[in-house]
Design a protein around this motif. Structure first.
Motif, PDB file in Angstrom:
ATOM      1  N   PHE A   1      -9.816  -5.269   4.466  1.00 26.22           N
ATOM      2  CA  PHE A   1      -9.069  -5.610   3.254  1.00 26.22           C
ATOM      3  C   PHE A   1      -7.717  -6.249   3.577  1.00 26.22           C
ATOM      4  O   PHE A   1      -6.872  -6.395   2.692  1.00 26.22           O
ATOM      5  CB  PHE A   1      -8.848  -4.363   2.404  1.00 26.22           C
ATOM      6  CG  PHE A   1     -10.102  -3.798   1.802  1.00 26.22           C
ATOM      7  CD1 PHE A   1     -10.569  -4.253   0.578  1.00 26.22           C
ATOM      8  CD2 PHE A   1     -10.828  -2.833   2.479  1.00 26.22           C
ATOM      9  CE1 PHE A   1     -11.728  -3.743   0.020  1.00 26.22           C
ATOM     10  CE2 PHE A   1     -11.997  -2.307   1.926  1.00 26.22           C
ATOM     11  CZ  PHE A   1     -12.454  -2.770   0.705  1.00 26.22           C
ATOM     12  N   SER A   2      -7.540  -6.629   4.834  1.00 32.72           N
ATOM     13  CA  SER A   2      -6.266  -7.198   5.259  1.00 32.72           C
ATOM     14  C   SER A   2      -5.919  -8.435   4.445  1.00 32.72           C
ATOM     15  O   SER A   2      -6.729  -9.355   4.301  1.00 32.72           O
ATOM     16  CB  SER A   2      -6.340  -7.562   6.750  1.00 32.72           C
ATOM     17  OG  SER A   2      -5.136  -8.144   7.178  1.00 32.72           O
TER      18      SER A   2
ATOM     19  N   TRP B   1      -0.631  -4.468  -4.879  1.00 37.92           N
ATOM     20  CA  TRP B   1      -0.293  -3.407  -5.834  1.00 37.92           C
ATOM     21  C   TRP B   1      -0.117  -3.983  -7.231  1.00 37.92           C
ATOM     22  O   TRP B   1       0.647  -4.914  -7.432  1.00 37.92           O
ATOM     23  CB  TRP B   1       0.984  -2.700  -5.395  1.00 37.92           C
ATOM     24  CG  TRP B   1       1.474  -1.646  -6.334  1.00 37.92           C
ATOM     25  CD1 TRP B   1       2.573  -1.700  -7.138  1.00 37.92           C
ATOM     26  CD2 TRP B   1       0.882  -0.360  -6.570  1.00 37.92           C
ATOM     27  NE1 TRP B   1       2.710  -0.544  -7.857  1.00 37.92           N
ATOM     28  CE2 TRP B   1       1.680   0.301  -7.532  1.00 37.92           C
ATOM     29  CE3 TRP B   1      -0.245   0.286  -6.063  1.00 37.92           C
ATOM     30  CZ2 TRP B   1       1.383   1.580  -7.987  1.00 37.92           C
ATOM     31  CZ3 TRP B   1      -0.547   1.567  -6.515  1.00 37.92           C
ATOM     32  CH2 TRP B   1       0.266   2.195  -7.471  1.00 37.92           C
TER      33      TRP B   1
ATOM     34  N   SER C   1       0.969  -0.217   1.742  1.00 37.47           N
ATOM     35  CA  SER C   1       0.374  -0.404   3.063  1.00 37.47           C
ATOM     36  C   SER C   1      -1.128  -0.594   2.939  1.00 37.47           C
ATOM     37  O   SER C   1      -1.817   0.227   2.306  1.00 37.47           O
ATOM     38  CB  SER C   1       0.663   0.813   3.957  1.00 37.47           C
ATOM     39  OG  SER C   1       2.051   1.056   4.063  1.00 37.47           O
ATOM     40  N   ILE C   2      -1.640  -1.684   3.536  1.00 37.19           N
ATOM     41  CA  ILE C   2      -3.086  -1.906   3.625  1.00 37.19           C
ATOM     42  C   ILE C   2      -3.541  -1.324   4.953  1.00 37.19           C
ATOM     43  O   ILE C   2      -3.058  -1.721   6.017  1.00 37.19           O
ATOM     44  CB  ILE C   2      -3.421  -3.404   3.538  1.00 37.19           C
ATOM     45  CG1 ILE C   2      -2.889  -3.986   2.218  1.00 37.19           C
ATOM     46  CG2 ILE C   2      -4.917  -3.634   3.653  1.00 37.19           C
ATOM     47  CD1 ILE C   2      -3.045  -5.500   2.110  1.00 37.19           C
TER      48      ILE C   2
ATOM     49  N   LEU D   1      -5.463  -7.046  -0.596  1.00 39.68           N
ATOM     50  CA  LEU D   1      -5.093  -6.046  -1.589  1.00 39.68           C
ATOM     51  C   LEU D   1      -3.643  -6.220  -2.020  1.00 39.68           C
ATOM     52  O   LEU D   1      -2.764  -6.507  -1.206  1.00 39.68           O
ATOM     53  CB  LEU D   1      -5.287  -4.620  -1.038  1.00 39.68           C
ATOM     54  CG  LEU D   1      -6.714  -4.204  -0.693  1.00 39.68           C
ATOM     55  CD1 LEU D   1      -6.726  -2.771  -0.180  1.00 39.68           C
ATOM     56  CD2 LEU D   1      -7.633  -4.346  -1.897  1.00 39.68           C
TER      57      LEU D   1
ATOM     58  N   ILE E   1      -8.054   2.913   2.703  1.00 37.45           N
ATOM     59  CA  ILE E   1      -7.792   1.469   2.709  1.00 37.45           C
ATOM     60  C   ILE E   1      -6.397   1.087   2.214  1.00 37.45           C
ATOM     61  O   ILE E   1      -5.908  -0.006   2.518  1.00 37.45           O
ATOM     62  CB  ILE E   1      -8.851   0.715   1.882  1.00 37.45           C
ATOM     63  CG1 ILE E   1      -8.786   1.128   0.399  1.00 37.45           C
ATOM     64  CG2 ILE E   1     -10.241   0.922   2.457  1.00 37.45           C
ATOM     65  CD1 ILE E   1      -9.677   0.283  -0.514  1.00 37.45           C
ATOM     66  N   PHE E   2      -5.739   1.982   1.442  1.00 38.45           N
ATOM     67  CA  PHE E   2      -4.463   1.564   0.834  1.00 38.45           C
ATOM     68  C   PHE E   2      -3.612   2.797   0.529  1.00 38.45           C
ATOM     69  O   PHE E   2      -4.121   3.846   0.109  1.00 38.45           O
ATOM     70  CB  PHE E   2      -4.738   0.802  -0.457  1.00 38.45           C
ATOM     71  CG  PHE E   2      -3.520   0.163  -1.086  1.00 38.45           C
ATOM     72  CD1 PHE E   2      -3.090  -1.101  -0.697  1.00 38.45           C
ATOM     73  CD2 PHE E   2      -2.800   0.822  -2.074  1.00 38.45           C
ATOM     74  CE1 PHE E   2      -1.968  -1.692  -1.270  1.00 38.45           C
ATOM     75  CE2 PHE E   2      -1.682   0.249  -2.654  1.00 38.45           C
ATOM     76  CZ  PHE E   2      -1.266  -1.020  -2.253  1.00 38.45           C
TER      77      PHE E   2
END
Length: 216
Positions: A86-87, A92, A80-81, A90, A71-72
């Protein structure tokens, strides 16, 4: 007296946390639907003096499924997602450099579909004098999404607030310590100045006495 007491308190606080630069704290495991949640992942580097570079990957296995989804991915400074579910949800929240020790990410607007197993993988390269060493650390935990926060989660949040207050108290004590140091330094300079003036006065008095003897 206040300065000495403050110094003792500061020393005690820092001695008790002298190895607290990095602590591997487990992630919380309960999120509230509709709110945000921090997926915690910490992997402390054993030798702080060794430079390193790391990347972080997060995988998710929904409740009832067999396979993990990627997912990440984070490779400083790019994030990057990789999963549509989860677009734009998310973000960082880890270390802001390439030598990553905190690999946390934040989920916005948690849903019940976010319930499941999360895996954090930190792939680290240690740049040693003779060779590079590659280390991979994996951490997994089950996340449960509830409609309302239970009392245990509230207690954990209260504990976090307590630690924040401790940090604020430490900063205040450091300020007191700096103030006391400046005040003691100024008092010392004042004493030295008074001693110099006293010595100068005695020297002038001695010179006057000598002049009086010569006149006689």
């Amino acid at each position: 007296m206040i300065c000495h007491l403050s110094l003792l308190v500061v020393v005690n606080l820092f001695v008790s946390q002298c190895h607290g630069g990095c602590a591997e704290v487990d992630s919380l495991t309960e999120a509230v639907a509709g709110e945000g949640f921090l997926l915690g992942c910490i992997s402390c580097k054993k030798r702080e003096e060794v430079s390193a570079r790391a990347t972080v990957d997060w995988h998710f296995k929904p409740l009832g499924e067999e396979e993990f989804r990627h997912i990440f991915h984070y490779d400083h400074p790019s994030a990057s997602i990789l999963d549509e579910d989860f677009s734009e949800r998310l973000a960082w929240h880890g270390s802001n450099n390439s030598d990553i020790q905190i690999g946390a990410i934040y989920i916005n607007n948690v849903t019940f579909n976010d319930t499941g197993t999360y895996r954090c993988t930190i792939s680290r390269t240690l740049f040693l004098p003779k060779y590079d060493e590659h280390v991979t650390v994996e951490k997994e935990f089950e996340l449960n999404v509830v409609a309302v926060a239970n009392q245990e989660l509230t207690a954990v949040i209260s504990e976090i607030v307590m630690y924040v207050l401790i940090v604020v108290l430490q900063l205040w004590l450091i300020g007191v310590l700096v103030y006391c140091y400046k005040k003691i330094s100024e008092e010392h300079e004042g004493r030295e100045g008074r001693k110099a003036l006293k010595a100068q006065a005695q020297l002038l008095e001695s010179k006057d006495n000598c002049d009086g003897v010569q006149l006689e």
